[in-house]
Design a protein around this motif. Structure first.
Motif, short mmCIF file in Angstrom:
data_model
loop_
_atom_site.label_atom_id
_atom_site.label_comp_id
_atom_site.label_asym_id
_atom_site.label_seq_id
_atom_site.Cartn_x
_atom_site.Cartn_y
_atom_site.Cartn_z
N GLY A 14 -28.95 -42.31 -117.81
CA GLY A 14 -27.54 -41.93 -117.85
C GLY A 14 -27.09 -41.32 -116.54
O GLY A 14 -27.89 -40.83 -115.74
N SER A 15 -25.80 -41.36 -116.31
CA SER A 15 -25.22 -40.82 -115.08
C SER A 15 -23.72 -40.72 -115.28
O SER A 15 -23.17 -41.13 -116.32
N LEU A 16 -23.05 -40.16 -114.29
CA LEU A 16 -21.60 -40.08 -114.37
C LEU A 16 -20.99 -41.48 -114.37
O LEU A 16 -21.44 -42.37 -113.65
N GLU A 17 -19.95 -41.66 -115.19
CA GLU A 17 -19.29 -42.96 -115.30
C GLU A 17 -17.78 -42.77 -115.19
O GLU A 17 -17.25 -41.70 -115.48
N LEU A 18 -17.11 -43.84 -114.79
CA LEU A 18 -15.65 -43.86 -114.77
C LEU A 18 -15.14 -44.31 -116.13
O LEU A 18 -15.60 -45.32 -116.67
N GLU A 19 -14.19 -43.57 -116.68
CA GLU A 19 -13.61 -43.98 -117.95
C GLU A 19 -12.77 -45.25 -117.78
O GLU A 19 -12.73 -46.10 -118.66
N ASP A 20 -12.10 -45.36 -116.64
CA ASP A 20 -11.27 -46.53 -116.35
C ASP A 20 -11.81 -47.19 -115.10
O ASP A 20 -11.79 -46.60 -114.01
N LEU A 21 -12.31 -48.42 -115.25
CA LEU A 21 -12.93 -49.11 -114.12
C LEU A 21 -11.91 -49.42 -113.01
O LEU A 21 -12.28 -49.55 -111.85
N SER A 22 -10.64 -49.55 -113.37
CA SER A 22 -9.62 -49.83 -112.35
C SER A 22 -9.38 -48.63 -111.44
O SER A 22 -8.67 -48.75 -110.44
N TYR A 23 -9.99 -47.49 -111.74
CA TYR A 23 -9.87 -46.31 -110.88
C TYR A 23 -10.60 -46.54 -109.56
O TYR A 23 -10.44 -45.76 -108.62
N VAL A 24 -11.39 -47.61 -109.48
CA VAL A 24 -12.02 -47.96 -108.20
C VAL A 24 -10.96 -48.20 -107.14
O VAL A 24 -11.13 -47.85 -105.97
N ARG A 25 -9.84 -48.81 -107.54
CA ARG A 25 -8.70 -48.98 -106.65
C ARG A 25 -7.56 -48.10 -107.16
O ARG A 25 -7.78 -46.95 -107.46
N ILE A 26 -6.37 -48.64 -107.27
CA ILE A 26 -5.24 -47.91 -107.86
C ILE A 26 -5.03 -48.45 -109.27
O ILE A 26 -4.74 -49.64 -109.44
N PRO A 27 -5.20 -47.64 -110.30
CA PRO A 27 -5.06 -48.14 -111.67
C PRO A 27 -3.67 -48.72 -111.92
O PRO A 27 -2.67 -48.25 -111.37
N GLY A 28 -3.64 -49.75 -112.76
CA GLY A 28 -2.36 -50.36 -113.09
C GLY A 28 -1.45 -49.44 -113.87
O GLY A 28 -0.23 -49.63 -113.88
N THR A 29 -2.03 -48.44 -114.54
CA THR A 29 -1.23 -47.50 -115.33
C THR A 29 -0.68 -46.35 -114.49
O THR A 29 0.10 -45.54 -114.99
N PHE A 30 -1.07 -46.29 -113.21
CA PHE A 30 -0.62 -45.18 -112.36
C PHE A 30 0.84 -45.40 -111.97
O PHE A 30 1.22 -46.47 -111.47
N LYS A 31 1.68 -44.39 -112.17
CA LYS A 31 3.11 -44.50 -111.92
C LYS A 31 3.59 -43.58 -110.79
O LYS A 31 4.75 -43.62 -110.43
N GLY A 32 2.73 -42.73 -110.27
CA GLY A 32 3.15 -41.79 -109.25
C GLY A 32 3.22 -42.41 -107.87
O GLY A 32 3.00 -43.61 -107.68
N GLU A 33 3.50 -41.57 -106.89
CA GLU A 33 3.57 -42.02 -105.50
C GLU A 33 2.25 -41.86 -104.77
O GLU A 33 1.95 -42.62 -103.86
N ARG A 34 1.46 -40.85 -105.15
CA ARG A 34 0.18 -40.58 -104.48
C ARG A 34 -0.91 -40.42 -105.53
O ARG A 34 -0.74 -39.68 -106.50
#
Length: 255
Positions: A148-168
């Motif tokens: 086991g190790s640390l994991e990302l809940e959302d794999l798209s967090y590798v780049r900019i997630p599609g659900t992200f709505k902010g500016e930064r």
């Protein structure tokens, strides 16, 4: 048949290999994310996959796992503005490399992402990966003995997630380390009526240029012949103005 204003993308791909990772018995989970908006795919289409588990082989200083795992998918983009020359966004290929130990416990070895090639043809992509880490030896001992190790809940967090709505998008406080890389081989095919129209336009333009070039050549030949006729006429007029005793019976000038 592609409908007018639509663009279709076909990809025949292969997960070739993964190299440079700490542990053995690797497998790759991957998926393709279509940008929100005008991109779509058939309902039966699978945009994700998982390779088989492969042991690594030594290649120089690295350990390489060869998968040769094939996959295929298609996607469509519907143009809203026919005057637009470029697509606003392009699909992204995400991958997650994991290792499996003797007790069937898995560890995340790395995350990576790459934008699919925007040009048709054969392409080889090498995706570099990273993984989140915790500071201290306790976390590494836990990873080695317990799995086991640390994991990302959302794999798209590798780049900019599609659900992200902010500016930064802030990743402050996220500790990572560089791991290995995954090699993909992609054969891309693009289909659109716009390509046919552009090709037809190029053919028509080439035909017009060929005709213009032919007219230009004919005009050049005509100009040369006309200049020759004028020179011959002036020569005949000059000969006619000479005294007769200077001209021999054969029509040549006597020196």
């Amino acid at each position: 048949m592609t409908v007018p204003g639509a663009f279709r993308l076909f990809v025949n791909g292969e997960v070739v290999s993964a190299q440079g990772y700490e542990y053995d018995n690797l497998y790759v989970h991957f998926f393709v994310e279509l940008p929100a908006g005008n991109w779509s795919s058939p309902e039966f289409q699978q945009l994700s996959g998982i390779t088989q588990t492969c042991t690594t082989k030594s290649l120089g200083m690295d350990k390489v796992a060869y998968f040769s795992y094939p996959f295929t998918f298609e996607a469509s983009f519907l143009h809203e503005d026919e005057s637009a020359e470029a697509l606003p966004e392009w699909p992204v290929l995400y991958c997650e490399v994991l290792s499996l130990d003797f007790w069937q416990r898995y560890c995340v070895e790395g995350y990576g992402a790459a934008v699919l090639p925007a040009t048709p043809g054969s392409h080889t992509l090498t995706v570099s990966t990273w993984r989140p880490v915790e500071l201290g030896t306790v976390a590494e001992l836990r990873r080695f003995f317990l799995g086991g190790s640390l994991e990302l809940e959302d794999l798209s967090y590798v780049r900019i997630p599609g659900t992200f709505k902010g500016e930064r998008l802030s990743r402050f406080g996220l500790r990572t380390e560089t791991t290995g890389s995954v090699t993909f081989r992609l054969h891309c095919l693009q289909q659109s009526r716009a390509f046919m129209e552009s090709s037809s336009l190029r053919r028509r333009m080439r035909s017009v240029l060929d005709r213009l070039e032919g007219f230009s050549q004919q005009s050049s030949v005509h100009n040369v012949l006309e200049a020759f006729r004028r020179a011959r006429r002036r020569m005949q007029e000059a000969r006619g103005s000479l005294p007769q005793d200077l001209v021999s019976p054969s029509g040549t000038v006597v020196s």
